[in-house]
Structure formats: C-alpha cells, structure tokens
Design a protein around this motif. Structure first.
Motif, PDB file in Angstrom:
ATOM      1  N   UNK A 300     -29.094  99.310 -31.863  1.00  0.00           N
ATOM      2  CA  UNK A 300     -28.706  97.895 -31.862  1.00  0.00           C
ATOM      3  C   UNK A 300     -29.844  97.025 -32.407  1.00  0.00           C
ATOM      4  N   UNK A 301     -31.064  97.325 -31.995  1.00  0.00           N
ATOM      5  CA  UNK A 301     -32.210  96.541 -32.467  1.00  0.00           C
ATOM      6  C   UNK A 301     -32.357  96.647 -33.981  1.00  0.00           C
ATOM      7  N   UNK A 472     -37.193  96.078 -17.442  1.00  0.00           N
ATOM      8  CA  UNK A 472     -35.987  96.259 -18.258  1.00  0.00           C
ATOM      9  C   UNK A 472     -34.755  95.684 -17.567  1.00  0.00           C
ATOM     10  N   UNK A 473     -34.795  95.548 -16.254  1.00  0.00           N
ATOM     11  CA  UNK A 473     -33.708  94.866 -15.552  1.00  0.00           C
ATOM     12  C   UNK A 473     -33.663  93.393 -15.939  1.00  0.00           C
ATOM     13  N   UNK A 474     -34.831  92.808 -16.190  1.00  0.00           N
ATOM     14  CA  UNK A 474     -34.885  91.428 -16.682  1.00  0.00           C
ATOM     15  C   UNK A 474     -34.339  91.364 -18.105  1.00  0.00           C
ATOM     16  N   UNK A 475     -34.811  92.263 -18.957  1.00  0.00           N
ATOM     17  CA  UNK A 475     -34.454  92.247 -20.380  1.00  0.00           C
ATOM     18  C   UNK A 475     -32.959  92.464 -20.569  1.00  0.00           C
ATOM     19  N   UNK A 476     -32.385  93.360 -19.787  1.00  0.00           N
ATOM     20  CA  UNK A 476     -30.969  93.727 -19.964  1.00  0.00           C
ATOM     21  C   UNK A 476     -30.027  92.872 -19.129  1.00  0.00           C
ATOM     22  N   UNK A 477     -30.553  91.901 -18.382  1.00  0.00           N
ATOM     23  CA  UNK A 477     -29.751  91.041 -17.497  1.00  0.00           C
ATOM     24  C   UNK A 477     -29.114  91.822 -16.359  1.00  0.00           C
ATOM     25  N   UNK A 478     -29.675  92.972 -16.007  1.00  0.00           N
ATOM     26  CA  UNK A 478     -29.226  93.673 -14.805  1.00  0.00           C
ATOM     27  C   UNK A 478     -29.584  92.856 -13.570  1.00  0.00           C
ATOM     28  N   UNK A 479     -30.741  92.221 -13.591  1.00  0.00           N
ATOM     29  CA  UNK A 479     -31.142  91.296 -12.535  1.00  0.00           C
ATOM     30  C   UNK A 479     -30.610  89.900 -12.859  1.00  0.00           C
ATOM     31  N   UNK A 480     -30.315  89.123 -11.836  1.00  0.00           N
ATOM     32  CA  UNK A 480     -29.881  87.749 -12.057  1.00  0.00           C
ATOM     33  C   UNK A 480     -31.054  86.915 -12.556  1.00  0.00           C
ATOM     34  N   UNK A 481     -30.770  85.692 -12.971  1.00  0.00           N
ATOM     35  CA  UNK A 481     -31.844  84.815 -13.439  1.00  0.00           C
ATOM     36  C   UNK A 481     -32.837  84.531 -12.318  1.00  0.00           C
ATOM     37  N   UNK A 482     -32.332  84.273 -11.128  1.00  0.00           N
ATOM     38  CA  UNK A 482     -33.236  84.012  -9.995  1.00  0.00           C
ATOM     39  C   UNK A 482     -34.061  85.243  -9.662  1.00  0.00           C
ATOM     40  N   UNK A 483     -33.429  86.392  -9.677  1.00  0.00           N
ATOM     41  CA  UNK A 483     -34.162  87.626  -9.403  1.00  0.00           C
ATOM     42  C   UNK A 483     -35.212  87.892 -10.486  1.00  0.00           C
ATOM     43  N   UNK A 484     -34.862  87.615 -11.726  1.00  0.00           N
ATOM     44  CA  UNK A 484     -35.801  87.837 -12.832  1.00  0.00           C
ATOM     45  C   UNK A 484     -37.040  86.971 -12.676  1.00  0.00           C
ATOM     46  N   UNK A 485     -36.843  85.704 -12.354  1.00  0.00           N
ATOM     47  CA  UNK A 485     -37.993  84.830 -12.123  1.00  0.00           C
ATOM     48  C   UNK A 485     -38.813  85.307 -10.925  1.00  0.00           C
ATOM     49  N   UNK A 486     -38.121  85.775  -9.892  1.00  0.00           N
ATOM     50  CA  UNK A 486     -38.828  86.247  -8.703  1.00  0.00           C
ATOM     51  C   UNK A 486     -39.666  87.488  -9.007  1.00  0.00           C
ATOM     52  N   UNK A 545     -43.939  91.750 -22.245  1.00  0.00           N
ATOM     53  CA  UNK A 545     -43.864  90.613 -23.164  1.00  0.00           C
ATOM     54  C   UNK A 545     -42.414  90.191 -23.415  1.00  0.00           C
ATOM     55  N   UNK A 546     -41.532  91.161 -23.632  1.00  0.00           N
ATOM     56  CA  UNK A 546     -40.122  90.829 -23.864  1.00  0.00           C
ATOM     57  C   UNK A 546     -39.540  90.131 -22.637  1.00  0.00           C
ATOM     58  N   UNK A 547     -39.847  90.656 -21.453  1.00  0.00           N
ATOM     59  CA  UNK A 547     -39.319  90.057 -20.224  1.00  0.00           C
ATOM     60  C   UNK A 547     -39.834  88.633 -20.045  1.00  0.00           C
ATOM     61  N   UNK A 548     -41.110  88.412 -20.317  1.00  0.00           N
ATOM     62  CA  UNK A 548     -41.695  87.078 -20.161  1.00  0.00           C
ATOM     63  C   UNK A 548     -41.118  86.099 -21.178  1.00  0.00           C
ATOM     64  N   UNK A 549     -40.895  86.561 -22.392  1.00  0.00           N
ATOM     65  CA  UNK A 549     -40.303  85.690 -23.419  1.00  0.00           C
ATOM     66  C   UNK A 549     -38.885  85.310 -23.021  1.00  0.00           C
ATOM     67  N   UNK A 550     -38.120  86.267 -22.517  1.00  0.00           N
ATOM     68  CA  UNK A 550     -36.746  85.958 -22.115  1.00  0.00           C
ATOM     69  C   UNK A 550     -36.713  84.881 -21.031  1.00  0.00           C
ATOM     70  N   UNK A 551     -37.654  84.952 -20.097  1.00  0.00           N
ATOM     71  CA  UNK A 551     -37.670  83.995 -18.994  1.00  0.00           C
ATOM     72  C   UNK A 551     -38.507  82.758 -19.311  1.00  0.00           C
ATOM     73  N   UNK A 613     -37.628  88.592 -30.199  1.00  0.00           N
ATOM     74  CA  UNK A 613     -37.308  89.380 -29.004  1.00  0.00           C
ATOM     75  C   UNK A 613     -35.807  89.507 -28.787  1.00  0.00           C
ATOM     76  N   UNK A 614     -35.016  88.709 -29.492  1.00  0.00           N
ATOM     77  CA  UNK A 614     -33.558  88.757 -29.323  1.00  0.00           C
ATOM     78  C   UNK A 614     -32.961  90.104 -29.708  1.00  0.00           C
ATOM     79  N   UNK A 615     -33.655  90.859 -30.528  1.00  0.00           N
ATOM     80  CA  UNK A 615     -33.129  92.163 -30.926  1.00  0.00           C
ATOM     81  C   UNK A 615     -33.123  93.146 -29.754  1.00  0.00           C
ATOM     82  N   UNK A 616     -33.840  92.833 -28.687  1.00  0.00           N
ATOM     83  CA  UNK A 616     -33.936  93.718 -27.526  1.00  0.00           C
ATOM     84  C   UNK A 616     -33.232  93.165 -26.299  1.00  0.00           C
ATOM     85  N   UNK A 617     -33.055  91.856 -26.248  1.00  0.00           N
ATOM     86  CA  UNK A 617     -32.513  91.202 -25.063  1.00  0.00           C
ATOM     87  C   UNK A 617     -30.989  91.244 -25.087  1.00  0.00           C
ATOM     88  N   UNK A 618     -30.402  91.544 -23.948  1.00  0.00           N
ATOM     89  CA  UNK A 618     -28.941  91.468 -23.793  1.00  0.00           C
ATOM     90  C   UNK A 618     -28.629  90.442 -22.709  1.00  0.00           C
TER      91      UNK A 618
END
Length: 651
Positions: A300-301, A472-486, A545-551, A613-618
C-alpha cells in the motif's frame, strides 16, 4: 591572558589547525607570540583573512568538541581531516566570512556547513585539548567571542555533524543492497566487518527491509521496492515443508538469500536463484506470522508514494493478498478475534513469553486488514472475503480497545476485580486475578497516560509495555484518538526508562531472576535489559516518528532523534543497546545493522516532510465507529441468536 598561556594555547592550536596557525601567510611569528586580544586587533588591520569552516573558539566555549593534533579536527562526532583544512586560503577582506573584530572583541563566523564534506568516523589520537585546560582558558576566551556568533557557529557545527551522519547512513544503506539478475531486490540485515560468524544476517528479511523500503520510497527510488514486492510474492507459492508437514498457503518467508549457482550442463555459466527460509532453518523453527502483514503494508505504501497502482492491481498480487487474508481469517477454536500465534513469531523472534495474542501481531493484523480492504479489487469473488474482513475489523478493534487498554483508572478496577464469575454479564470476563498486578506497575503507571498491554489470555494479562505494538496501534488507528494521545503521554512521562540514552526500549520492564529463567528458559542472549528482553532498538525511531506525526506531536520524535544522533554513528550503527539506560552497545549486537540505519533515515525524512507519513497511516472509518456503538449497546444474551442477514457487520 598571560604571555605564557597564549603561547601554550596557540602551540596546541597550531598542531590541530595548521591552516590557521601554521605556516600560512595569514600569520607571522610575532602574532603567534602576542597576547590574544592584541593578536585579534592586529589581524583586524590586515586585508586578508584565513577561512576556517568550524571555529575552534566555538569548540572551546561549548567544551564539547575536541581538537586533535595528529591528523584531524573534531566537530562534535564529525572528524575533519587535516588535508581538508589545508585547502583553506587567504582571501581579501571583502570576501571573508571568517574573522572580524569589533570594539576589540574577535567575532567568528562560519561558512556554509555543507561545503565541508567531512570524513566519516572519529579519530582517537593523543594530544587532545583536555576539559580541564578548556575550563582554565574559558573565562579569558569568553570575553573575546560574540555570543551571537558563538550560537551561529554552534548551530552550524551541529548541522554539519547531522548532515554528515545522514550522508554516511545513505552510503551504508546503498552498500547493503542486494541484486538479483542485475536489479536491486532488497537489503541485507547487517554488513558487519568485525563479525566472522555471519549466520543469516547476510539475508534479506521481510520485516527488516520495511524501513529500508520506506526510505527508498521517500527518496523517490521505487524500483527496489517494486522488485522486492514482486519477487517475494513469487516465493509465497513455494513448497514449505518441515518434518513432512506443510503450513497453510499464503505464508510469506521470513527471509531469502540470492545465490549464484552454475547452470545445468554448463559449469562456465551461472544464474541467480532465490533461496527462501519460511522458518525451517530459523532458530526455534518458528514461522514468521508478521512477514505477510508487513508485505501488505509496504504494498500500500508503494502505491501511495509512487502513484503506480498497476502493481497492486495485478492478478498475481491480488491473489497473494487474498491468500494472506484467508490464512489469517481462517476459522479455528479460538473465541477471540485476535490472531493466536506461538512465541517468537514476530520481531521478538525468541522465547519471551509472548505466545497467545501478542499486541504487536494484532496491531499489524489490523493495519494489514485496512490496507488490504483498500487495495482489493471489487469483484464477485472477493465479496465474501471483504465481508469477513469487515467483521473481523470491528471485533478486533473493539476487543483491543476494551480489554487491552490500561491506565490508572483501569488498573484500580482490576485491583478490585471479583473472580470466578459465571455470567454473561461478568465484569471480569477473563477471570484475571488481582494479585497479577506487579509492584513495578503500581509505581510505574503515571497519573496521566496509559497503554495497551502486551497480551491477554484467560486468567493472564501481560502488563509489559511493548513499544512496536503500541506505536503501530496509533499508526493503524487500532487505538482511539484519546488512547493514542495517552500512549504518547506515557512515553513522555517515562522518558528516562523508555528512551534514556538511546531510543527505544523494545519492551519494559525486563524479565529478571526466576521469572527470566522460567519464561525465557534462561536464554543467554535475552538476559535482563538486553536484546529482546528490555534492550533498546534504534530502528523503532521511525515508528515513533510516524506515530508522533499522526498525533501532531512531532517534537517527541525530534527529541528522540537528537538523542540517537549523539552516538549512533560513532557506535557504528548497532543492532541494539543493553542496560537499563541503554549505555552499552549490545553484547551480541551486529554493527552496521541495516534497519538501524534505515530507521534513522526514515525518521529524518518524515520529520522534514510530515505529509509523507500518510503512506503508512490508516484512518478509522465511520462504519467501524457505528459498529462499535452497536456492540457496546447490545445485550450479550441476544448475540447468541441467529445472525441477521441484514446486519451490516456480523460479530
């Protein structure tokens, strides 16, 4: 400054920087023996100036740079050879950005750092200006240096060092490239000239190539990634047998090696062949569950980065995606939507007590499902598969978010759990015993922040923090937005333990004592705070880095990268680091480890262009969110009835 002191200092400098204080016509003997301030005033009157790329004054003022007399000048971790400094020539005052003096004070400027072209490596030679000498000279020197110029010089010198690290990293990454029939096909795991025992580090690993592939994509070099994807796909259909047993179709190899063999019937001619390893030769003989998941993510990337969707639309590629999905979505005895795997089936490829439903596999599984759904061609033959995929996405996301999440509030709930509940409405669904809460967790859990635990099984919660799975739970949106920030809040709160002197801990804490003996089998490579047992892995930088950019929190990644740059090149790009604070290079770590190199490059490239980073983020879609609300509000008893044919998502 006293006359004797000036002479001593200048004598040292004349050895380290011959261009400036040696036989260059810019300076006369009388200037070398004069006090510092009078020397600067004398220089001011001259029409010519001598250029120096990185001021020795900055090095003294910061007390972090050393001047070597036998062949080189150090700027941070960068070595500048004497021959380069000898190329400095006197220039007219109109063209000089070197030395100027105002009101009796010498102000030093630095040229464009990129013109230095410093030599890689650090020279370890005698005749160094020691810290104590610098301390004695510092008060006298400070009055002769403009603060603004010092800051400029320091920033430029730091930029030179960073640019040099990046250049070295790209050179090493390209040196690790493997060719098949004349075309690049991947990168080997490590190219360590100090190790005589190669083992399988000369092979192309699927998971190891991911950061290399991303680095090439971000650089616009697409051919090597395309070749890698298509050739590894061909290996998927190879016969895989160990002790008369063959695993399911769709399994991707852990690694492969390009071998050159003579042609049949013609010893003078040779051909290249690919020799894959599906786990038959691996230590522990474990099949690589994560290889196929990473392959889908990289596919996909590639399409998003290159714009070339023809690869993912090919019939053989579509077939390969479906084979991986059918293998992962196959029905079994498990009541959970998570993938059930053995120990050592992912990045942690040795016995570390992660058998069952490890978070790393679930995060990659979730990401691969989203990527596959995006790439699968809409056709009649795919309808059932896409329906099963959607159902699994809903159940998997709900399960991880609801039962893997832990913070101070959830920890207190577990502490008060009742056990042996036989009921459809049980609170303690997995019969977790409160005594499983370790003392370290009670002290370690911050008030603000939380994370996804490492594993969940009946009567067992693995409370260790696993970095890759959480990131990767942050990157793939497996975690919620609140969980990702936490999760990122926790990383910041526990920076000294998770990052310390080299990012990033693969897991925290380490298994020690009797627990280490029982769970690892007294593995001599996975001793406490080493390798997979709490070791620090620089390759995890790119995922952080990908996780931090997404958030939208890139400053966290930037801080971690800055820490890594202090020593990773000097340490020769190790595979991992040991000890609680990551102070030692790993006792069995390979040097010039490719994914340590590539992980750093991807992190730097993404920080300079966060949109890439969008090529990796879902992202999570609205249909899944609606399905979650239905699941939460549903009565568990009602789910035991016949499934409705009109239900959008069947769980």
């Amino acid at each position: 400054m006293a006359m004797g002191t000036s002479e001593a200092v200048l004598q040292i400098f004349s050895q380290a920087v011959p261009c400036l204080f040696g036989s260059d016509p810019c300076f006369s003997k009388s200037e070398l023996i004069s006090p510092f301030e009078s020397r600067v005033r004398s220089i001011k009157k001259r029409r010519s100036r001598c250029m120096l790329k990185c001021s020795f004054m900055t090095q003294i003022h910061t007390m972090t740079h050393q001047l070597h007399g036998n062949g080189g000048v150090l700027c941070g971790n960068t070595s500048i050879h004497r021959s380069q400094l000898q190329s400095c020539k006197c220039q007219s005052a109109d063209n000089v950005s070197g030395i100027a003096a105002e009101a009796g004070n010498g102000t030093w400027f630095v040229d464009n750092a990129k013109k230095m072209n410093p030599i890689n490596g650090v020279m370890d030679k005698p005749n160094v200006l020691e810290f104590q000498d610098v301390q004695e000279l510092k008060p006298e020197m400070e009055g002769s240096i403009s603060n603004g110029a010092v800051e400029t010089a320091r920033d430029t010198c730091a930029k030179v060092r960073v640019d040099s690290i990046e250049d070295e990293a790209w050179d090493l990454l390209r040196e690790s490239m493997v060719y098949y029939c004349g075309s690049p096909i991947g990168t080997i795991a490590a190219k360590d000239p100090t190790s005589s025992n190669v083992l399988n580090y000369d092979q192309v690993f699927i998971r190891d190539f991911i950061p290399s592939g991303i680095a090439f994509l971000l650089k616009g070099e697409y051919d090597i990634v395309r070749n890698f994807l298509l050739h590894t796909l061909q290996l998927q259909s190879w016969e895989k047998t160990m002790d008369c047993h063959s695993p399911g179709q769709g399994l991707m190899p852990a690694s492969f090696k390009v071998r050159t063999v003579p042609l049949d019937g013609d010893d003078s001619a040779t051909e290249d062949v690919l020799d894959p390893d599906f786990g038959e030769a691996a230590i522990g003989r474990v099949a690589p569950v994560d290889s196929g998941l990473w392959w889908i993510i990289l596919l996909r990337a590639y399409g998003k980065s290159s714009g070339d969707l023809s690869v993912q639309e090919r019939i053989d590629v579509q077939t390969g995606i479906k084979m991986i999905l059918r293998l992962c979505l196959a029905d079994g005895f498990d009541m959970f939507p998570t993938l059930l795997v053995t120990d050592g089936s992912c990045m942690i490829d040795r016995r570390m007590g992660i058998h069952g439903h490890p978070l790393e596999i679930q995060a990659l599984f979730h990401s691969a499902l989203l990527c596959a759904r995006e790439m699968l061609a809409p056709e009649d033959g795919s309808a059932d598969l896409i329906r099963a995929l959607n159902n699994r996405l809903v159940a998997l996301s709900f399960h991880i978010r609801e039962y893997y999440w832990i913070d101070m509030k959830k920890l207190n709930e577990i502490y008060r759990y009742k056990t042996e509940e036989y009921s459809y409405d049980a609170v303690n669904k997995f019969n977790i015993y409160p005594d499983q809460i370790s003392p370290w967790l009670v002290e370690w859990m911050p008030t603000k922040g939380g994370y996804l635990i490492g594993n969940l099984q009946p009567a067992h919660m693995d409370f260790r923090f696993f970095s890759l799975g959480n990131l990767w739970s942050i990157i793939s949106s497996l975690a919620t937005m609140d969980q990702s920030h936490a999760i990122l809040d926790l990383v910041e709160a526990k920076w000294g333990g998770l990052v310390a002197e080299m990012p990033l801990k693969i897991c925290y804490p380490a298994l020690e004592g009797q627990e280490w003996q029982i769970i690892t089998g007294s593995d001599p490579k996975n001793t406490p705070w080493s390798y997979h047992n709490g070791g620090s892995w620089p390759t995890l930088l790119w995922q952080l880095t990908v996780a931090c950019i997404k958030m939208d929190r890139p400053q966290i990644a930037a801080k971690a990268i800055e820490i890594a740059e202090r020593r990773i090149a000097r340490d020769k790009w190790p595979e991992y680091y040991d000890t609680k604070k990551a102070r030692f290079i790993g006792k069995q770590a390979r040097l010039f480890q490719t994914w340590s190199i590539a992980g750093y490059l991807v992190a730097k490239l993404l920080l300079s262009d966060p949109n890439a980073a969008k090529i990796l983020i879902t992202e999570e879609d609205s249909a899944l969110v609606n399905a979650f609300s239905c699941m939460i509000s549903a009565n568990p008893r009602r789910k035991r009835g016949r499934k409705s044919s009109t239900q959008a998502f069947i769980v």
